[in-house]
Design a protein around this motif. Structure first.
Motif, PDB file in Angstrom:
ATOM      1  N   ALA A 154       0.835  -1.209   0.000  1.00 44.31           N
ATOM      2  CA  ALA A 154       0.000   0.000   0.000  1.00 44.31           C
ATOM      3  C   ALA A 154       0.870   1.259   0.000  1.00 44.31           C
ATOM      4  O   ALA A 154       0.620   2.190  -0.777  1.00 44.31           O
ATOM      5  N   GLY A 155       1.889   1.289   0.850  1.00 38.21           N
ATOM      6  CA  GLY A 155       2.766   2.458   0.917  1.00 38.21           C
ATOM      7  C   GLY A 155       3.573   2.657  -0.353  1.00 38.21           C
ATOM      8  O   GLY A 155       3.742   3.778  -0.831  1.00 38.21           O
ATOM      9  N   GLY A 156       4.063   1.550  -0.918  1.00 39.25           N
ATOM     10  CA  GLY A 156       4.813   1.638  -2.175  1.00 39.25           C
ATOM     11  C   GLY A 156       3.952   2.128  -3.320  1.00 39.25           C
ATOM     12  O   GLY A 156       4.398   2.946  -4.136  1.00 39.25           O
ATOM     13  N   ALA A 157       2.719   1.641  -3.372  1.00 44.91           N
ATOM     14  CA  ALA A 157       1.801   2.088  -4.431  1.00 44.91           C
ATOM     15  C   ALA A 157       1.485   3.567  -4.284  1.00 44.91           C
ATOM     16  O   ALA A 157       1.434   4.305  -5.277  1.00 44.91           O
ATOM     17  N   LEU A 158       1.282   4.029  -3.055  1.00 43.54           N
ATOM     18  CA  LEU A 158       1.008   5.449  -2.827  1.00 43.54           C
ATOM     19  C   LEU A 158       2.220   6.302  -3.210  1.00 43.54           C
ATOM     20  O   LEU A 158       2.077   7.327  -3.884  1.00 43.54           O
ATOM     21  N   ALA A 159       3.405   5.873  -2.783  1.00 43.72           N
ATOM     22  CA  ALA A 159       4.621   6.632  -3.116  1.00 43.72           C
ATOM     23  C   ALA A 159       4.800   6.727  -4.624  1.00 43.72           C
ATOM     24  O   ALA A 159       5.127   7.803  -5.150  1.00 43.72           O
TER      25      ALA A 159
END
Length: 191
Positions: A154-159
């Protein structure tokens, strides 16, 4: 404190105290319930924090699906980006940090790191039950900790969506002392 001793202690409590504790449990106010058990049990019966957590855990098990659970934070990119859009400063990174407590075990906090002003903004907290639900769409996580894997995805996709770096110092192993994100100094970028 063993199960039988917890049950006996619970049954000796006045009905009003039991109802108050159960009221907190039914509202998913775990810390308030534990605090109340400690308050009423520590001096009289030497019921400390560890035993209180077990007693409250018994009450959670008793009520099961009747508990009004605190809603999980969404982990989809659109929702996270919308939350990040409320940050006061320019977002310079997305960071995932391990944290933990005795009630939730390990969990990960997703943060938007901003400059001007330099702050961190909470976007989501990834607990085990929501991580498992989130990962059902993506299959088995193998030997990895499901909370770390869900937070990383989730964090990687947002970044990537925001075109900023993603930092998760210890995605495979819970570590609440892992190094924090540090901005790259202009002299290190060759400028």
């Amino acid at each position: 404190m063993r199960k039988q001793a917890r049950t006996e202690w619970w049954e000796r409590l006045p009905a009003g105290i039991r109802e108050e504790i159960d009221g907190y449990v039914l509202q998913d106010a775990m810390f308030a319930a534990v605090r109340l058990v400690v308050d009423v049990g520590l001096v009289r019966d030497d019921v400390g924090v560890a035993a209180s957590q077990l007693i409250v855990g018994d009450r959670y098990a008793h009520y099961g699906d009747r508990i009004a659970r605190t809603p999980d934070n969404p982990l989809d990119v659109e929702s996270l980006a919308y939350r990040a859009g409320g940050a006061a400063g320019r977002i310079v990174a997305i960071e995932a940090l391990w944290d933990g407590d005795t009630m939730h075990d390990w969990f990960v906090r997703l943060l938007a790191i901003t400059a001007d002003p330099a702050e961190e903004h909470a976007l989501a907290t990834v607990y085990a039950r929501m991580a498992r639900r989130y990962l059902e769409e993506g299959g088995d996580c193998g030997p990895r900790h499901p909370v770390g894997l869900a937070a990383e995805r989730a964090g990687g996709a947002l970044a990537a969506h925001l075109s900023v770096p993603f930092h998760f110092a210890s995605p495979d192993t819970p570590d609440d002392e892992a190094p924090r994100w540090q901005p790259v100094a202009p002299s290190e970028t060759g400028r």
